[in-house]
Design an enzyme around this catalytic site. Structure first.
Site, PDB file in Angstrom:
ATOM      1  N   SER A 144      30.988  32.881   2.538  1.00  0.00           N
ATOM      2  CA  SER A 144      32.059  32.689   1.552  1.00  0.00           C
ATOM      3  C   SER A 144      33.223  33.607   1.908  1.00  0.00           C
ATOM      4  CB  SER A 144      31.545  33.052   0.153  1.00  0.00           C
ATOM      5  OG  SER A 144      32.613  33.103  -0.776  1.00  0.00           O
ATOM      6  N   TYR A 157      26.942  38.458  -5.300  1.00  0.00           N
ATOM      7  CA  TYR A 157      27.286  37.256  -4.514  1.00  0.00           C
ATOM      8  C   TYR A 157      28.007  37.681  -3.233  1.00  0.00           C
ATOM      9  CZ  TYR A 157      29.296  32.608  -3.545  1.00  0.00           C
ATOM     10  OH  TYR A 157      29.667  31.422  -2.965  1.00  0.00           O
TER      11      TYR A 157
HETATM   12  N1  LIG Z   1      32.378  25.908  -4.186  1.00  0.00           N
HETATM   13  C1  LIG Z   1      32.975  26.984  -3.664  1.00  0.00           C
HETATM   14  O1  LIG Z   1      34.131  27.322  -3.969  1.00  0.00           O
HETATM   15  C2  LIG Z   1      32.216  27.827  -2.667  1.00  0.00           C
HETATM   16  C3  LIG Z   1      32.931  28.859  -2.029  1.00  0.00           C
HETATM   17  C4  LIG Z   1      32.261  29.652  -1.104  1.00  0.00           C
HETATM   18  C5  LIG Z   1      30.932  29.413  -0.819  1.00  0.00           C
HETATM   19  N2  LIG Z   1      30.268  28.415  -1.472  1.00  0.00           N
HETATM   20  C6  LIG Z   1      28.857  28.223  -1.138  1.00  0.00           C
HETATM   21  O2  LIG Z   1      28.629  26.871  -0.761  1.00  0.00           O
HETATM   22  C7  LIG Z   1      27.290  26.508  -1.088  1.00  0.00           C
HETATM   23  C8  LIG Z   1      27.297  25.212  -1.867  1.00  0.00           C
HETATM   24  O3  LIG Z   1      28.021  25.436  -3.065  1.00  0.00           O
HETATM   25  P1  LIG Z   1      28.582  24.267  -3.992  1.00  0.00           P
HETATM   26  O4  LIG Z   1      29.891  24.731  -4.508  1.00  0.00           O
HETATM   27  O5  LIG Z   1      28.478  22.975  -3.283  1.00  0.00           O
HETATM   28  O6  LIG Z   1      27.534  24.362  -5.203  1.00  0.00           O
HETATM   29  P2  LIG Z   1      26.759  23.259  -6.050  1.00  0.00           P
HETATM   30  O7  LIG Z   1      26.235  23.987  -7.226  1.00  0.00           O
HETATM   31  O8  LIG Z   1      27.603  22.059  -6.253  1.00  0.00           O
HETATM   32  O9  LIG Z   1      25.552  22.856  -5.081  1.00  0.00           O
HETATM   33  C9  LIG Z   1      24.530  23.763  -4.761  1.00  0.00           C
HETATM   34  C10 LIG Z   1      23.255  22.986  -4.517  1.00  0.00           C
HETATM   35  O10 LIG Z   1      22.233  23.930  -4.165  1.00  0.00           O
HETATM   36  C11 LIG Z   1      21.055  23.609  -4.881  1.00  0.00           C
HETATM   37  N3  LIG Z   1      20.229  24.798  -5.036  1.00  0.00           N
HETATM   38  C12 LIG Z   1      20.409  25.853  -5.857  1.00  0.00           C
HETATM   39  N4  LIG Z   1      19.397  26.729  -5.747  1.00  0.00           N
HETATM   40  C13 LIG Z   1      18.541  26.209  -4.820  1.00  0.00           C
HETATM   41  C14 LIG Z   1      17.317  26.648  -4.268  1.00  0.00           C
HETATM   42  N5  LIG Z   1      16.732  27.785  -4.670  1.00  0.00           N
HETATM   43  N6  LIG Z   1      16.722  25.883  -3.323  1.00  0.00           N
HETATM   44  C15 LIG Z   1      17.285  24.709  -2.922  1.00  0.00           C
HETATM   45  N7  LIG Z   1      18.449  24.236  -3.437  1.00  0.00           N
HETATM   46  C16 LIG Z   1      19.067  24.986  -4.361  1.00  0.00           C
HETATM   47  C17 LIG Z   1      21.561  23.076  -6.215  1.00  0.00           C
HETATM   48  O11 LIG Z   1      20.559  22.317  -6.907  1.00  0.00           O
HETATM   49  C18 LIG Z   1      22.753  22.251  -5.775  1.00  0.00           C
HETATM   50  O12 LIG Z   1      22.382  20.926  -5.456  1.00  0.00           O
HETATM   51  C19 LIG Z   1      26.703  27.701  -1.843  1.00  0.00           C
HETATM   52  O13 LIG Z   1      25.926  28.486  -0.965  1.00  0.00           O
HETATM   53  C20 LIG Z   1      27.924  28.462  -2.303  1.00  0.00           C
HETATM   54  O14 LIG Z   1      27.657  29.823  -2.495  1.00  0.00           O
HETATM   55  C21 LIG Z   1      30.878  27.618  -2.377  1.00  0.00           C
END
Ligand SMILES: NC(=O)c1ccc[n+]([C@@H]2O[C@H](COP(=O)([O-])OP(=O)(O)OC[C@H]3O[C@@H](n4cnc5c(N)ncnc54)[C@H](O)[C@@H]3O)[C@@H](O)[C@H]2O)c1
Length: 261
Positions: A144, A157
């Site tokens: 991130s 985080y």
């Molecule tokens: N959205 C953003 O702005 C952003 C920015 C930086 C990093 N990220 C990272 O990107 C990744 C995806 O984020 P997103 O925004 O798509 O989130 P999201 O919540 O839309 O999707 C996350 C998915 O991970 C699954 N999940 C959660 N815990 C789990 C576990 N223990 N085992 C298996 N699956 C699990 C959830 O059920 C969900 O389907 C994450 O690692 C997040 O930290 C997101």
């Protein structure tokens, strides 16, 4: 459109939602067989259905990425189903509660570290064994922008994501000579179910123009495109790197000054 991943197998954790969902579809559209792993059965199965609706190939496996036995099963099932794992996208993650450090409970600390950092370790640990036997493979981790420059209220985080960046480099130098490339993506603010909790999509005063040079949040597809690049042969000399995809956020903040003549 050229299909870069025909006969390739992509294993995507957190493939049921947001970035993982968009990336699963993007790999499938370019010919990959996709293994969708998630804790959320409904969302994971919906991703698989959407891939099959476009005549792609995919399977779902329920996996809690923080549990070693679940992750071992996930890898076993991927190999039993499709024979190999060419690409691992360690994407599953959770945001953690928005509190300052002293208010953060020990349980929340452990939960975020277990899913966001240990989950990357476990996914990689068991998949690398398959990739070593194959003689090649690609791993992409989701870190991130917060892992480079934290915002307030994201201490655990940010620590987990900074750990992912270092883990990426460590794996890259340990396995490069065995033809396994390991990179990570550092997204900025991407509109997904995770971030809609922080800033609801219908919030009237959503003005990002002073936050990011590109003045708008990213989409899950923006990150999917970066993941497909890193997984492709176009990135064959790229390993150990962190690809920032943030609309310019980390380049610096801007003040709302009047433009010079
Ligand atoms: N959205 C953003 O702005 C952003 C920015 C930086 C990093 N990220 C990272 O990107 C990744 C995806 O984020 P997103 O925004 O798509 O989130 P999201 O919540 O839309 O999707 C996350 C998915 O991970 C699954 N999940 C959660 N815990 C789990 C576990 N223990 N085992 C298996 N699956 C699990 C959830 O059920 C969900 O389907 C994450 O690692 C997040 O930290 C997101």
């Amino acid at each position: 459109m050229p299909k870069r991943f025909i006969n390739k197998v992509a294993l995507i954790t957190g493939g049921g939602s947001g970035i993982g969902h968009a990336t699963a579809l993007a790999f499938a559209k370019e010919g990959a067989k996709v293994v969708v792993a998630d804790v959320d059965d409904n969302r994971g199965k919906e991703t698989v259905k959407m891939i099959k609706d476009i005549n792609g190939q995919a399977v779902y496996i329920k996996t809690d990425i923080s549990k070693p036995t679940d992750v071992q099963n996930m890898v076993k099932m991927a190999v039993e189903t499709y024979g190999r794992i060419d690409i691992l996208f360690n994407n599953a993650g959770i945001p953690g509660l928005p509190v300052r450090l002293a208010e953060l409970s020990v349980e929340d600390w452990d939960r975020v570290i277990d899913i966001n950092l240990k989950g990357v370790f476990l996914g990689s640990k068991y998949t690398i064994q398959v990739m070593l036997e194959q003689g090649k493979g690609v791993i992409i981790n989701i870190a991130s922008a917060s892992g480079i420059t934290p915002t307030p209220f994201v201490s655990v985080y940010a620590a987990a994501k900074a750990g992912v960046i270092q883990l990426t480099k460590a794996m890259a130098i340990e396995y490069g000579s065995e033809n396994i490339r390991v990179n990570c993506i550092c997204p900025g603010f991407i509109e997904t179910p995770m971030t809609s909790v922080i800033i609801p999509p219908d919030l009237e005063s959503r003005d990002y123009s002073h936050l990011w040079p590109l003045t708008k949040p990213g989409s899950p597809e923006d990150i999917a495109k970066a993941a497909l690049y890193l997984a492709s042969d176009d990135a064959s000399f790229v390993t150990g790197t962190s690809l920032v995809v943030d609309g310019g956020w980390l380049a610096g903040t801007s003040l709302p000054l009047s433009k010079g003549s």
